[in-house]
Write an enzyme that holds these catalytic residues in place. Structure first.
Site, PDB file in Angstrom:
ATOM      1  N   GLN A 178      -9.422  -4.322   7.257  1.00  0.00           N
ATOM      2  CA  GLN A 178      -8.659  -3.740   8.362  1.00  0.00           C
ATOM      3  C   GLN A 178      -9.348  -2.499   8.934  1.00  0.00           C
ATOM      4  O   GLN A 178      -8.711  -1.662   9.578  1.00  0.00           O
ATOM      5  CB  GLN A 178      -7.239  -3.387   7.912  1.00  0.00           C
ATOM      6  CG  GLN A 178      -6.421  -4.601   7.492  1.00  0.00           C
ATOM      7  CD  GLN A 178      -4.985  -4.250   7.171  1.00  0.00           C
ATOM      8  OE1 GLN A 178      -4.182  -3.927   8.052  1.00  0.00           O
ATOM      9  NE2 GLN A 178      -4.637  -4.309   5.893  1.00  0.00           N
TER      10      GLN A 178
ATOM     11  N   ASP B  65      -4.364   7.793   2.475  1.00  0.00           N
ATOM     12  CA  ASP B  65      -3.904   6.514   3.014  1.00  0.00           C
ATOM     13  C   ASP B  65      -4.916   6.003   4.041  1.00  0.00           C
ATOM     14  O   ASP B  65      -5.623   6.791   4.673  1.00  0.00           O
ATOM     15  CB  ASP B  65      -2.538   6.736   3.679  1.00  0.00           C
ATOM     16  CG  ASP B  65      -1.869   5.445   4.102  1.00  0.00           C
ATOM     17  OD1 ASP B  65      -2.288   4.375   3.639  1.00  0.00           O
ATOM     18  OD2 ASP B  65      -0.916   5.520   4.894  1.00  0.00           O
ATOM     19  N   GLU B  66      -4.990   4.665   4.226  1.00  0.00           N
ATOM     20  CA  GLU B  66      -5.871   4.048   5.233  1.00  0.00           C
ATOM     21  C   GLU B  66      -7.304   4.576   5.106  1.00  0.00           C
ATOM     22  O   GLU B  66      -7.946   4.947   6.102  1.00  0.00           O
ATOM     23  CB  GLU B  66      -5.341   4.311   6.653  1.00  0.00           C
ATOM     24  CG  GLU B  66      -3.923   3.832   6.901  1.00  0.00           C
ATOM     25  CD  GLU B  66      -3.812   2.318   7.055  1.00  0.00           C
ATOM     26  OE1 GLU B  66      -4.788   1.619   6.777  1.00  0.00           O
ATOM     27  OE2 GLU B  66      -2.721   1.850   7.443  1.00  0.00           O
TER      28      GLU B  66
ATOM     29  N   LYS C 289       0.823  -1.214   0.000  1.00  0.00           N
ATOM     30  CA  LYS C 289       0.000   0.000   0.000  1.00  0.00           C
ATOM     31  C   LYS C 289       0.859   1.267   0.000  1.00  0.00           C
ATOM     32  O   LYS C 289       0.657   2.167  -0.823  1.00  0.00           O
ATOM     33  CB  LYS C 289      -0.899  -0.032   1.232  1.00  0.00           C
ATOM     34  CG  LYS C 289      -1.607   1.260   1.552  1.00  0.00           C
ATOM     35  CD  LYS C 289      -2.445   1.130   2.800  1.00  0.00           C
ATOM     36  CE  LYS C 289      -1.629   0.835   4.035  1.00  0.00           C
ATOM     37  NZ  LYS C 289      -0.817   1.994   4.480  1.00  0.00           N
ATOM     38  N   THR C 290       1.820   1.325   0.938  1.00  0.00           N
ATOM     39  CA  THR C 290       2.672   2.512   1.032  1.00  0.00           C
ATOM     40  C   THR C 290       3.521   2.669  -0.222  1.00  0.00           C
ATOM     41  O   THR C 290       3.769   3.784  -0.689  1.00  0.00           O
ATOM     42  CB  THR C 290       3.577   2.428   2.276  1.00  0.00           C
ATOM     43  OG1 THR C 290       2.756   2.229   3.436  1.00  0.00           O
ATOM     44  CG2 THR C 290       4.387   3.694   2.450  1.00  0.00           C
TER      45      THR C 290
ATOM     46  N   ARG D   7       0.000  -9.143  11.139  1.00  0.00           N
ATOM     47  CA  ARG D   7       1.206  -8.378  11.498  1.00  0.00           C
ATOM     48  C   ARG D   7       2.439  -9.265  11.376  1.00  0.00           C
ATOM     49  O   ARG D   7       3.563  -8.772  11.332  1.00  0.00           O
ATOM     50  CB  ARG D   7       1.134  -7.866  12.943  1.00  0.00           C
ATOM     51  CG  ARG D   7       0.022  -6.894  13.301  1.00  0.00           C
ATOM     52  CD  ARG D   7      -0.120  -5.755  12.348  1.00  0.00           C
ATOM     53  NE  ARG D   7      -1.050  -6.088  11.274  1.00  0.00           N
ATOM     54  CZ  ARG D   7      -1.083  -5.500  10.086  1.00  0.00           C
ATOM     55  NH1 ARG D   7      -0.212  -4.558   9.783  1.00  0.00           N
ATOM     56  NH2 ARG D   7      -1.971  -5.851   9.167  1.00  0.00           N
TER      57      ARG D   7
END
Length: 721
Positions: free
Chosen positions: A249, A218-219, A31-32, A598
């Site tokens: 998420q 983002d997010e 994603k980043t 994670r």
């Protein structure tokens, strides 16, 4: 940066610049990388100037990471990368006076503690204390709901039906009035008030849409109704927008996040948008992904996707059941030590995740006993410590003399002989004369205050005024040091041995101010804004070689080779309350999905048949978490745990009792200078020794200069030679 580094769907997401874009990015799918490459691509291809790009994140840590990655390949001077709240604060500094004359650009940003201080006043003023429902926390939660859903005070009052709802609406209205009087805003206002400005003044809105021609978010799954509205307004003209997120998420529904923003609302706001799914995972093994997916797939409200690992099948999930929470903590310690011994891991490779902060107590005790280095994320925040909060209150009052919360906190610290009665007199005078409470200090002699008390008030008033006048002349580093000296704050702690830890914290605070000013060349006002938006995770250091303990919520966005998840019991994880809905259970599943994903290499899941909560043992009729039933059994290995406890039978027949006691072991009679071996730290030398037998404590210096204090009873030290 090279576009060849991207996979097929990542490349599509980066190169799509003509239409609104929604990217469903699964955990660990890059994603980043997509966001940073896209910003680089927009600048590198000269599609947009750096200053025309706005990237919105939820944490300062994410914003910094994005900036650092892009700046390695291209000059990003001028790109606006920041959190929703920092960008909102910037808009307000420039325009807040256009809403109401009550506000000025030097407004304070109130944190949760400041908000509760105001709400305690309101509870007293409205005589709400008799109803136990009306605690500061409850009212704050209700006000947050109103603001997150763009409901103003008048609308809240109109929609109130019951008597209690009317009281809540009245408290909301009085809360807003007090914020204005104090020239202060809360976190929600940093989003809500820019929306109000843009709605009232289209010219101001146009100036920002002309400035920011491409927006990245983002997010996106964590946005609430107000944040979505702000995004929609800023991208209304250009429609040049990319949002990246993962509905699986979305774990912040309890604080207003609206999962429908990513599932339906974006499509409705931008009907010609392009959708791309990122399903290649670069973090975890396939068994980890399949275990997380087999739980979250039970949710009805989600977008269909399934992650594919690039790292192979990997190990199964380990499930370890224990008798109680103390034994669970010991099992976690033993598992960590075993992994270090077998696989040569370091402490920073491990994260221990839990559903509630209360679970950290038994974990912390076990880590101390075993001599394992750890760092708790989410304990007492550095900026919430009394001595730091006091200094910040001085600085806030200097920049914003209308800040009554700051004034009341420090008017009698260090002690000036100004008690509650005197403070009430100043409050009454402030109300009668329609001036700020700080200005009322100027008229202290009118309140029949005399002698030392009057002199100390005058001195305090004059000093604050003096420093306010020096704001634009003195460097913030110098100003803070002069404030600490003039008000005798530093010496107050330095000369009190019992308070020396607070003195050291002040030194740390000064060092942080110096570092911030050198990096940003900013004003005191900007520094205060920065720390008001500081979060626990911004302080987490991945380079620190210690085990990380945190809630699952705090862990989102992070990754660790080895993840331990505590408390997989029905009622704890998932956390279930009597009035919970199916939507809340779905969010608990998403939270479990976040916890498992994670992990890069291994996941260890723990539960306990008995768990002490609120001072008593619960789970007498233990039921393991339903999530363990939902995981595909072929992905789990059940590992028995050999307790460090032994059972001792006493009595005969029906009167037999089982007593639990620690196994008694023999201990070496250590001496200072002995060479010893620890199964984690290696070989070392005893420098300090106190006590005997199982009460013996030692201070050991291990190879590399590592010094540890250990309890012999738990350290399992072996004498060499």
């Amino acid at each position: 940066m090279k576009l060849q580094d991207l996979n097929k769907n990542q490349l599509k997401a980066v190169q799509e610049v003509k239409k609104p874009l929604l990217v469903f990015a699964g955990a660990g799918s890059g994603k980043t990388r997509v966001l940073t490459y896209k910003i680089w691509h927009l600048i590198n291809q000269k599609l947009y100037q750096p200053q025309q790009i706005l990237a919105l994140t939820f944490t300062n840590k994410a914003a910094k990471e994005m900036k650092d990655r892009i700046s390695q390949s291209i000059d990003i001077q001028g790109v606006n990368v920041g959190t929703f709240h920092s960008i909102g604060a910037r808009i307000l500094r420039q325009n807040i006076s256009k809403i109401n004359d009550s506000y000025g650009p030097d407004f304070s940003i109130y944190d949760t503690n400041d908000q509760k201080t105001i709400l305690r006043e309101i509870i007293e003023e409205l005589n709400l204390a008799e109803n136990r429902l009306f605690s500061p926390s409850f009212l704050l939660s209700e006000i947050d709901k109103f603001k997150n859903n763009l409901i103003d005070e008048k609308s809240a009052s109109k929609s109130a039906k019951s008597f209690e709802e009317q009281q809540i609406a009245e408290a909301y209205n009085l809360y807003s009035l007090k914020l204005k009087k104090n020239n202060a805003v809360d976190f929600n206002d940093l989003i809500l008030l820019p929306i109000k400005i843009f709605s009232l003044n289209k010219t101001i809105l146009k100036s920002y849409t002309d400035q920011w021609k491409y927006i990245l978010v983002d997010e996106f799954q964590d946005t609430n109704t107000a944040q979505f509205k702000l995004i929609a307004l800023l991208s209304n003209n250009n429609k040049n927008i990319t949002v990246v997120g993962d509905d699986d998420q979305s774990i912040y529904g309890w604080r207003g996040a609206n999962i429908d923003n990513i599932l339906t609302n974006f499509n409705e706001e931008f009907p010609n948008c392009v959708q791309i799914k990122l399903e290649e995972n670069y973090r975890s093994s396939q068994r980890i992904l399949d275990a997380a997916w087999s739980v979250v797939i039970k949710n009805k409200n989600r977008a269909e996707k399934k992650l594919r690992a690039t790292k192979g099948q990997g190990d199964k999930i380990s499930l370890i059941s224990t008798d109680n929470d103390e034994e669970e903590a010991n099992a976690i310690c033993d598992s960590i030590k075993s992994e270090i011994k077998l696989h040569k891991n370091t402490f920073k490779d491990f994260a221990v995740l839990y559903r509630t902060n209360a679970q950290s107590r038994s974990l912390e005790q076990a880590f101390i006993k075993e001599g394992l280095p750890y760092n708790i994320v989410g304990g007492t925040k550095f900026y919430d410590r009394k001595e730091i909060k006091d200094i910040i209150s001085y600085l806030s009052l200097i920049t914003n003399p209308n800040d009554n919360v700051a004034l009341k906190r420090i008017i009698n610290f260090p002690v000036r002989g100004i008690g509650e009665k005197s403070i009430s007199l100043f409050e009454d005078l402030s109300t009668k004369t329609n001036i700020s409470m700080f200005q009322s200090l100027k008229n202290a002699s009118d309140l029949n205050l005399r002698g030392k008390q009057l002199d100390s008030i005058k001195s305090f008033y004059n000093s604050i005024n003096k420093f306010n006048g020096l704001l634009d002349e003195l460097d913030a580093k110098e100003l803070i040091r002069v404030v600490l000296e003039e008000f005798n704050i530093q010496n107050y702690y330095k000369n009190n041995p019992a308070e020396f830890d607070r003195y050291n914290n002040i030194q740390e605070f000064k060092a942080f101010v110096d570092q911030f000013m050198e990096s940003n060349n900013s004003s005191l006002r900007e520094f205060l804004q920065e720390i008001s938006l500081f979060t626990d995770i911004d302080n987490w250091d991945s380079k620190n070689n210690s085990i990380t303990l945190m809630t699952v919520h705090a862990a989102k966005g992070l990754e660790f080779p080895k993840v331990m998840i505590s408390g997989l019991e029905q009622g704890l994880f998932p956390l279930i309350r009597m009035d919970d809905t199916s939507e809340q259970l779905e969010e608990e599943r998403r939270l479990f999905y976040v916890a498992v994903t994670r992990a890069m290499e291994n996941v260890f899941i723990f539960n306990a048949r008995f768990r002490r909560r609120f001072g008593s043992s619960l789970n007498t009729s233990f039921v393991q978490s339903q999530f363990l039933d939902e995981i595909d059994p072929s992905l789990v290995t059940v590992k028995p745990y050999k307790s460090v406890y032994t059972k001792r039978i006493t009595g005969v027949g029906k009167n037999k009792k089982v007593q639990i006691s620690r196994t008694i072991r023999e201990f070496d009679d250590f001496k200072v200078g002995n060479q010893v071996e620890h199964n984690l730290f290696g070989v070392g030398t005893i420098l300090v020794l106190t006590g005997t037998g199982e009460n013996q404590k030692v201070g050991v210096e291990f190879s590399g200069g590592l010094k540890k204090k250990l309890i012999v009873k738990y350290a399992r030290l072996k004498k060499i030679g």
